[in-house]
Design an enzyme around this catalytic site. Sequence first.
Site, short mmCIF file in Angstrom:
data_model
loop_
_atom_site.label_atom_id
_atom_site.label_comp_id
_atom_site.label_asym_id
_atom_site.label_seq_id
_atom_site.Cartn_x
_atom_site.Cartn_y
_atom_site.Cartn_z
CE LYS A 105 2.72 8.78 -5.36
NZ LYS A 105 4.02 9.14 -4.77
CD GLU B 51 7.82 2.92 -2.78
OE1 GLU B 51 8.29 2.08 -3.55
OE2 GLU B 51 7.86 4.14 -3.01
CB SER C 115 -1.09 15.01 -6.16
OG SER C 115 -1.79 14.98 -4.92
C1 FEV Z 1 5.05 6.12 -2.66
C2 FEV Z 1 4.00 6.07 -1.64
C3 FEV Z 1 3.02 7.17 -1.74
C4 FEV Z 1 1.79 7.07 -2.32
N1 FEV Z 1 1.00 8.16 -2.59
C5 FEV Z 1 1.32 9.36 -2.30
C6 FEV Z 1 0.52 10.49 -2.79
C7 FEV Z 1 0.98 11.80 -2.59
C8 FEV Z 1 2.25 12.09 -1.82
O1 FEV Z 1 3.35 11.51 -2.47
P1 FEV Z 1 4.46 12.47 -3.14
O2 FEV Z 1 3.81 13.16 -4.27
O3 FEV Z 1 5.55 11.55 -3.60
O4 FEV Z 1 4.90 13.41 -2.06
C9 FEV Z 1 0.27 12.87 -3.09
N2 FEV Z 1 -0.90 12.68 -3.75
C10 FEV Z 1 -1.38 11.43 -3.95
C11 FEV Z 1 -2.68 11.28 -4.69
C12 FEV Z 1 -0.69 10.29 -3.47
O5 FEV Z 1 -1.20 9.07 -3.66
C13 FEV Z 1 1.21 5.82 -2.80
O6 FEV Z 1 1.71 4.75 -2.53
O7 FEV Z 1 0.20 5.90 -3.50
#
Ligand code: FEV
Length: 386
Positions: A81, A103, A370
Amino acid sequence: GYFGNFGGRFVPEALRPPLMELEEAMATIMPSREYRDALQDLLVNYAGRETPLTFCPHLSEKLGFRLWLKREDLLHTGAHKINNALGQALLAKMMGKTHLIAETGAGQHGVATATAAARLKMDCTIFMGAEDVERQSMNVMRMKLLGARVFPIENGSRTLKDAINEALRYWISHQEDTLYCFGTAAGPHPFPTLVRQLQSVIGTEARAQMLERAGRLPDVVVACVGGGSNAIGMLHPFVEDEGVRLVGVEAGGTGEPGCYNSAPINLGSPGVLHGHVTMLLQDQDGQIQPSHSISAGLDYPGVGPEHSHLAEIGRVHYGVICDASALNAFQTLTQEEGIIPALESSHAVAWVLDHADELPAGGDVLVNLSGRGDKDLGIVKKYLNL
Ligand SMILES: CC/C=C(/N=C/c1c(COP(=O)(O)O)cnc(C)c1O)C(=O)O
């Protein structure tokens, strides 16, 4: 702003000006030397890029092919992120904005945005479903420590979908000084394109690292899909490589028939949510169905429009992994390779474990890790006798 039949900008008239201002900034500020140098400095010297490509000897031995992990879990704040949050925060700063809103579901995007705001000396407000505030409480503490205001959202399903609704509403009446730092590759144009651009650093690095370390392109590339940002970032640089099989993994929830899931590509239908046309979990009247997943970050009834398109044209295969398989993969990766994955990322690892017999013996399989699982220990404690 379309990806085939999906995408667009279906927002109230009042939201068009800030979206057009953002599109203008993408065209004028992002290509500039000043922006690119500043972002590169933040990604390398603050976030910790480039992330390692980790080979997994024990799982490779068991599975019969070479398993490689792209380590976005090692980034500052613990997930991919930060790539997107730094890019959007820097853009907002150079646009003259002083306030970032976002968000969050798993809290990783919230922490990433709060971190970027602290680093760039901007105000920060995070909208988070009340259920997610409870299940990702460690990340809520981090956001507050970083100086962000966290608004728990009580309406709807009290998860990511509701947090996005509230953030969009807030943005309508605070356009002058605020940029909505959208956390995934969804939302009204230009967000899906902007987030893909900022997350593609993952796949671009991984592709070069595979050529260097494995001496070839991977046979298969796998990433979990919530809104779709880590997956589009990992997969996009491989789309032109026909010989590379691309896999996105949606969350199947409990897996019981009729249960709530978060698999709109596999179990949904086309509709409009959060300003774009995409595959959605909805009833026959177009009312959005509640979603479920053990992982807050995948607990979303929609998906980014480019994924809906890539599924429609068949370039990416979208599988489904249920809570139990994700928990099993969480434990297996931890015990076999000493890496504790986020529950979201565990869905991608689980897909590889569950489909090993379909994957090429002696081949190379690349999985996007991720995020890290520290945030999830409170959740998994209930299921694994910790
Ligand atoms: C935008 C809301 C999604 C969130 N996280 C999604 C997330 C995801 C899934 O989100 P995407 O990569 O956007 O599909 C995958 N791996 C981790 C470690 C994540 O935290 C958040 O708020 O942290």
